[in-house]
Write a protein that holds these residues in place. Sequence first.
Motif, PDB file in Angstrom:
ATOM      1  N   LEU A 108       0.854  -1.186   0.000  1.00  0.00           N
ATOM      2  CA  LEU A 108       0.000   0.000   0.000  1.00  0.00           C
ATOM      3  C   LEU A 108       0.887   1.232   0.000  1.00  0.00           C
ATOM      4  N   PHE A 109       0.690   2.080  -1.008  1.00  0.00           N
ATOM      5  CA  PHE A 109       1.406   3.353  -1.092  1.00  0.00           C
ATOM      6  C   PHE A 109       0.448   4.428  -0.587  1.00  0.00           C
ATOM      7  N   SER A 110       0.713   4.964   0.617  1.00  0.00           N
ATOM      8  CA  SER A 110      -0.235   5.878   1.257  1.00  0.00           C
ATOM      9  C   SER A 110       0.489   7.037   1.920  1.00  0.00           C
ATOM     10  N   GLN A 111       0.075   8.258   1.586  1.00  0.00           N
ATOM     11  CA  GLN A 111       0.595   9.465   2.241  1.00  0.00           C
ATOM     12  C   GLN A 111       2.129   9.485   2.259  1.00  0.00           C
ATOM     13  N   ASN A 112       2.715   9.240   1.088  1.00  0.00           N
ATOM     14  CA  ASN A 112       4.178   9.255   0.939  1.00  0.00           C
ATOM     15  C   ASN A 112       4.899   8.205   1.767  1.00  0.00           C
ATOM     16  N   GLU A 113       4.167   7.201   2.232  1.00  0.00           N
ATOM     17  CA  GLU A 113       4.763   6.083   2.952  1.00  0.00           C
ATOM     18  C   GLU A 113       4.409   4.789   2.221  1.00  0.00           C
ATOM     19  N   THR A 114       5.209   3.754   2.470  1.00  0.00           N
ATOM     20  CA  THR A 114       4.974   2.454   1.838  1.00  0.00           C
ATOM     21  C   THR A 114       4.787   1.390   2.908  1.00  0.00           C
ATOM     22  N   PHE A 115       3.701   0.643   2.788  1.00  0.00           N
ATOM     23  CA  PHE A 115       3.370  -0.398   3.752  1.00  0.00           C
ATOM     24  C   PHE A 115       3.268  -1.739   3.018  1.00  0.00           C
ATOM     25  N   ILE A 116       3.738  -2.801   3.670  1.00  0.00           N
ATOM     26  CA  ILE A 116       3.613  -4.141   3.093  1.00  0.00           C
ATOM     27  C   ILE A 116       2.778  -5.006   4.037  1.00  0.00           C
ATOM     28  N   PHE A 117       2.111  -5.998   3.466  1.00  0.00           N
ATOM     29  CA  PHE A 117       1.271  -6.887   4.275  1.00  0.00           C
ATOM     30  C   PHE A 117       1.262  -8.269   3.638  1.00  0.00           C
ATOM     31  N   HIS A 118       1.111  -9.308   4.488  1.00  0.00           N
ATOM     32  CA  HIS A 118       0.989 -10.655   3.923  1.00  0.00           C
ATOM     33  C   HIS A 118       0.509 -11.647   4.960  1.00  0.00           C
TER      34      HIS A 118
END
Length: 245
Positions: A108-118
């Motif tokens: 997820l690319f959100s508010q200039n940050e990058t998050f990963i999930f699995h």
Amino acid sequence: MIRMYGTTDRGKVRTMNQDSLFYGTNANQESIMIVCDGIGGGNAGDVASFMAKEVIAKEFENKEVSKTINQTKEWLRYAIEKANDEVFRASTTNVDYKGMGTTVAGVLFSQNETFIFHCGDSRVYAMYDGELIALTEDHNLASDLVQAGEVSVSQASSHPKGSMLTRALGVWNKVDPSINKIKNNYQSIMVSSDGLHGFVSAALIQSILQQEISIEDKVHELILASNEAGGYDNVTIIVAEKEGA
């Protein structure tokens, strides 16, 4: 801006494709990549992966702007838990779907940050300073045994039940996804089902991602590499690069 491209391929052996994928951008100019790999053999693994992908994608389309990092993580957990609920409900109320489930992995690319999930053994990789880094730890018995110090990495790779998933969507009524914020200084980032990393070496994946070609060509080269390695499984890949990278 982020450029994304992904596709899926049945491979050379399987009679059907149980993988699903989604990538897109919502009204908040956030972007997401999702790969789901259905499990359960003939028991509707394709239904589980499609259903999970659709639930998360719909929640993403309607997502409100997150004001903090914690809010973003909470939203991801909510969306994944909702997908788990939907798949689990279907698997326990429809005899044709009994035992179905799916992995999920994404970015997820959100508010200039990058998050990963699995959840499961679909993975997220990124290129940092020209080096391919696996950002996710497989949720399977082999990985759990290594982390517990009970076996070595080489022993785990040949464990007869090593590939058995310890986390997935729809198999249990509760789910515990791994969700993390990562450093933003990557050159590219990739989500893949195990039809890629289960058969293609990290060195070859890295060399393809480093080529001076379009992300579309990179994805197709990676699919080709999986099929040239035998095409034993469905393979799904999404690659993202920053504009101008």
